[in-house]
Design a protein around this motif. Structure first.
Motif, short mmCIF file in Angstrom:
data_model
loop_
_atom_site.label_atom_id
_atom_site.label_comp_id
_atom_site.label_asym_id
_atom_site.label_seq_id
_atom_site.Cartn_x
_atom_site.Cartn_y
_atom_site.Cartn_z
N LYS A 199 0.70 -1.18 -0.10
CA LYS A 199 0.24 0.16 -0.01
C LYS A 199 0.92 1.44 0.05
O LYS A 199 0.37 2.47 -0.29
N GLU A 200 2.12 1.12 0.38
CA GLU A 200 2.96 2.28 0.47
C GLU A 200 3.85 2.50 -0.69
O GLU A 200 4.73 3.19 -0.72
N ALA A 201 3.57 1.72 -1.64
CA ALA A 201 4.16 1.62 -3.22
C ALA A 201 4.23 3.33 -3.30
O ALA A 201 5.50 3.51 -3.92
N VAL B 81 14.17 2.34 0.76
CA VAL B 81 13.95 1.38 1.75
C VAL B 81 12.88 2.20 2.55
O VAL B 81 13.48 3.40 3.15
N HIS B 82 11.99 1.35 3.18
CA HIS B 82 11.15 1.85 4.36
C HIS B 82 10.92 0.71 5.26
O HIS B 82 10.70 -0.33 5.00
N THR B 83 11.23 1.27 6.48
CA THR B 83 11.01 0.49 7.70
C THR B 83 10.24 1.26 8.64
O THR B 83 9.72 2.22 8.70
N HIS B 84 9.69 0.45 9.91
CA HIS B 84 9.15 0.87 11.14
C HIS B 84 10.20 0.83 12.33
O HIS B 84 9.75 0.50 13.49
N SER B 85 11.51 1.07 11.81
CA SER B 85 12.57 0.71 12.95
C SER B 85 12.26 1.41 14.28
O SER B 85 11.78 2.70 14.21
N ASN C 5 4.91 9.88 13.33
CA ASN C 5 3.93 8.63 13.77
C ASN C 5 4.16 7.17 12.88
O ASN C 5 3.11 6.57 12.87
N HIS C 6 5.49 7.24 12.26
CA HIS C 6 5.53 6.01 11.37
C HIS C 6 6.89 5.43 11.39
O HIS C 6 7.16 4.50 11.95
N GLY C 7 7.58 6.13 10.51
CA GLY C 7 8.95 5.53 10.34
C GLY C 7 9.89 6.19 9.03
O GLY C 7 9.14 7.06 8.32
ZN LIG Z 1 5.11 2.15 6.73
#
Ligand SMILES: [Zn+2]
Length: 215
Positions: A71-73, A90-94, A157-159
């Motif tokens: 969904k985050e493409a 690169v996307h993470t919720h680190s 509030n995400h990453g």
């Molecule tokens: Zn995300």
């Protein structure tokens, strides 16, 4: 070519999962494949991503083949559109970066002090973007605007969302951001000595201009 891009995505996705850089089925990656973009699919843990189960998109985000994309493409598509020198996102919720993203008192243009040289070289400038619900493409304009100014973004509030000339460089920068956020919390309330503007400027001559955006 496409085969090695797919293998790269799988290798890095598994590494991110195995080292706990994101949890559950969160996090996603994208890499240019010629004029198109390969992205990880929706609803799959990065630990389970397979080379023949990646989503292929047109450069504008239109789904071409493979499973339904994350969904985050749109975050990846916007970053790659605005940063022609970038080939991977690169996307993470680190956890430490996400913790930083929830602090009330934080400067959106300078949310994290440059505590180490590697942060200065690999991240440089970090921008905090306003809150948007996950997958809500209203964030596209904000991502595009920020992507033109830098390769390292932190979603409120995400990453983090980090672009690079290749997947390994993007991951290096994201890890440096996560590490520095951890240092920030470990030393919170203590007097610290972040790098000075002169020290950061001296690092710039050692930094590949494709990899970082000066503060
Ligand atoms: Zn995300």
């Amino acid at each position: 070519m496409s085969g090695s891009v797919r293998d790269d995505i799988v290798r890095v996705a598994h590494s991110i999962h195995d080292r706990g850089l994101t949890h559950g089925r969160t996090g996603n990656l994208a890499v240019r494949d010629g004029d198109r973009i390969l992205v990880t699919p929706t609803g799959v843990s990065l630990g389970d991503v397979a080379a023949d189960e990646l989503s292929l998109l047109e450069a504008d985000g239109t789904h071409v083949s493979g499973p339904r994309p994350t969904k985050e493409a749109f975050l990846h598509v916007a970053m790659l559109r605005e940063r022609p020198s970038a080939h991977a996102v690169v996307h993470t919720h680190s956890v430490h970066s996400a913790a930083l993203s929830v602090l009330e008192e934080i400067d959106p243009d300078d949310p994290l002090p440059p505590l180490t040289a590697y942060y200065g070289m690999r991240v440089g400038r970090l921008q905090l973007l306003p809150y948007a619900a996950p997958g809500d493409p209203v964030a596209t304009a904000a991502v595009e605007r920020a992507a033109r100014a830098g390769h390292a973004l932190l979603l409120r509030n995400h990453g983090p969302v980090v672009a690079g000339p290749d997947l390994d460089t993007a991951l290096d920068a994201l890890e440096e951001l996560e590490h520095t956020a951890q240092l920030f919390f470990l030393t919170r309330g203590m007097r610290t000595a972040p790098l000075t503007p002169d020290q950061l400027a001296a690092l710039r001559s050692r930094t590949d201009p494709r990899e970082s955006t000066p503060r």
